[in-house]
Design an enzyme around this catalytic site. Structure first.
Site, short mmCIF file in Angstrom:
data_model
loop_
_atom_site.label_atom_id
_atom_site.label_comp_id
_atom_site.label_asym_id
_atom_site.label_seq_id
_atom_site.Cartn_x
_atom_site.Cartn_y
_atom_site.Cartn_z
N LYS A 1 0.84 -1.21 0.00
CA LYS A 1 0.00 0.00 0.00
C LYS A 1 0.87 1.25 0.00
CE LYS A 1 -3.88 -2.40 2.05
NZ LYS A 1 -4.63 -2.79 3.25
N GLN B 1 -4.54 -1.38 9.30
CA GLN B 1 -4.49 -2.71 8.70
C GLN B 1 -5.15 -3.74 9.62
OE1 GLN B 1 -3.32 -3.52 5.56
NE2 GLN B 1 -4.10 -5.57 6.01
N ASP C 1 -11.04 2.99 3.92
CA ASP C 1 -11.37 1.57 3.77
C ASP C 1 -12.89 1.38 3.62
OD1 ASP C 1 -9.37 -0.32 3.54
OD2 ASP C 1 -8.90 -0.34 5.69
#
Ligand code: NAD
Length: 288
Positions: A56, A100, A123
């Site tokens: 990422k 994460q 997200d």
């Protein structure tokens, strides 16, 4: 019978999406705008998570986004993590916050995802953003299902009026996938581990999205001729190689379109995170 399906090329599509994002960001910066920033938070050192986070961060470089790294030890308490999120929520240079998952067991994930300011929730896991998607007011949307929709649209595939069968009902893939397809006018059947006759549902699908995380549950002979097959699953075989939920070679003999693993949904998920971050910074991304 089909010779072989056409490929839903996630690598090429994701590269096109990232370069669209980069173009929009560079134009914004050239016009005096601030470069978008993404805070990437990793708690502990789970090997798979470390690989995802590194990828990422590389994507941010490609897209022209400033990644800010927060690598916290595994024993970080929930209170400490929430305090960091509060600081990032207030930080004007941070447009997106990514924590994460999975988190260490002593931290409750929902508390964390719902603590992120919904405007920075790149997200798309915050209850408010999922609710907006459900109410046909999409804001920041979960990356994998949104990436699947971009992959389909980029290949000229319309879902309106078609019967889409989603296999898997998790919060991060199956459920928001159902909402995305519904938003675009598909007739959607959502199935999961308690579904009694998966075969008959798959046999009725025009579009099949598999997000199970187990190989071979969906048998290729169930797939109707001409179906559009999207394989979200990531499974590591005994040979150590990554494969999807669906046996690609035999499914490709029946499908019209199919996404490979690797090279299908995975890169789309990553590129969509960049798109979401640019949008969280107020940019308009015209894709596909
Ligand atoms: P999950 O374990 O949270 O959910 C799996 C879903 O599959 C559940 O809803 C469960 O009910 C259903 N299921 C399990 N066994 C089943 C069966 N026999 N029949 C029908 N349904 C069954 O997993 P997840 O987080 O949703 O991820 C699913 C898969 O997608 C995993 O392989 C994951 O690695 C992969 N994934 C890929 C990406 C990507 O970018 N390509 C992103 C996220 C997840």
């Amino acid at each position: 019978m089909n010779d072989s399906a056409q490929i839903l090329d996630g690598l090429a599509t994701s590269q096109a999406l990232i370069s669209t994002v980069r173009g929009a960001i560079e134009a914004h910066v050239a016009a005096g705008g601030r470069r978008p920033g993404l805070a990437v938070v990793l708690v502990g050192n789970d090997p798979a998570s470390s690989i995802y986070v590194r990828a990422k961060r590389q994507d941010c470089e490609k897209a022209g986004i400033l990644a800010r790294d927060f690598d916290l030890p595994a024993e970080t308490s929930e209170a400490e993590l929430l305090e960091l999120i509060d600081q990032l929520n207030e930080d004007p240079n941070v447009d997106g916050i990514l924590v994460q998952l999975p988190l260490p067991k002593h931290i409750e994930e929902t508390s964390v995802t719902n603590r992120i300011a919904w405007r920075k929730d790149v997200d798309g896991f915050h209850a408010f953003n999922v609710g907006k998607l459900a109410l046909r007011q999409p804001g920041l949307r979960p990356c994998t299902p949104r990436g699947v929709m971009s992959l389909l649209t980029h290949h000229g595939i319309k879902v309106k009026g078609r019967h889409a069968v989603v296999v898997g009902a998790s919060n991060i893939v199956g459920r928001p996938m159902t909402l995305e397809l519904l938003l675009q006018g598909a007739t959607v059947t959502t199935s999961h581990r308690f579904t009694s006759d998966l075969e008959s549902l798959v046999r009725q699908s025009d579009i099949l999205i598999s997000a199970i995380g187990k190989r071979g549950i969906i048998q290729s002979e169930w797939i109707p001729q001409g179906c559009i097959v999207v394989d979200v699953g990531i499974n590591r075989g005994e040979d150590g190689k990554i494969a999807g939920d669906i046996v690609f070679e035999s499914a490709a003999q029946r499908a019209n379109w199919i996404s490979p693993v690797p090279g299908g949904v995975g890169p789309m998920t990553r590129a969509t995170l960049m798109q979401n971050t640019a949008e969280a910074a107020g940019l308009e991304i015209d894709f596909p």
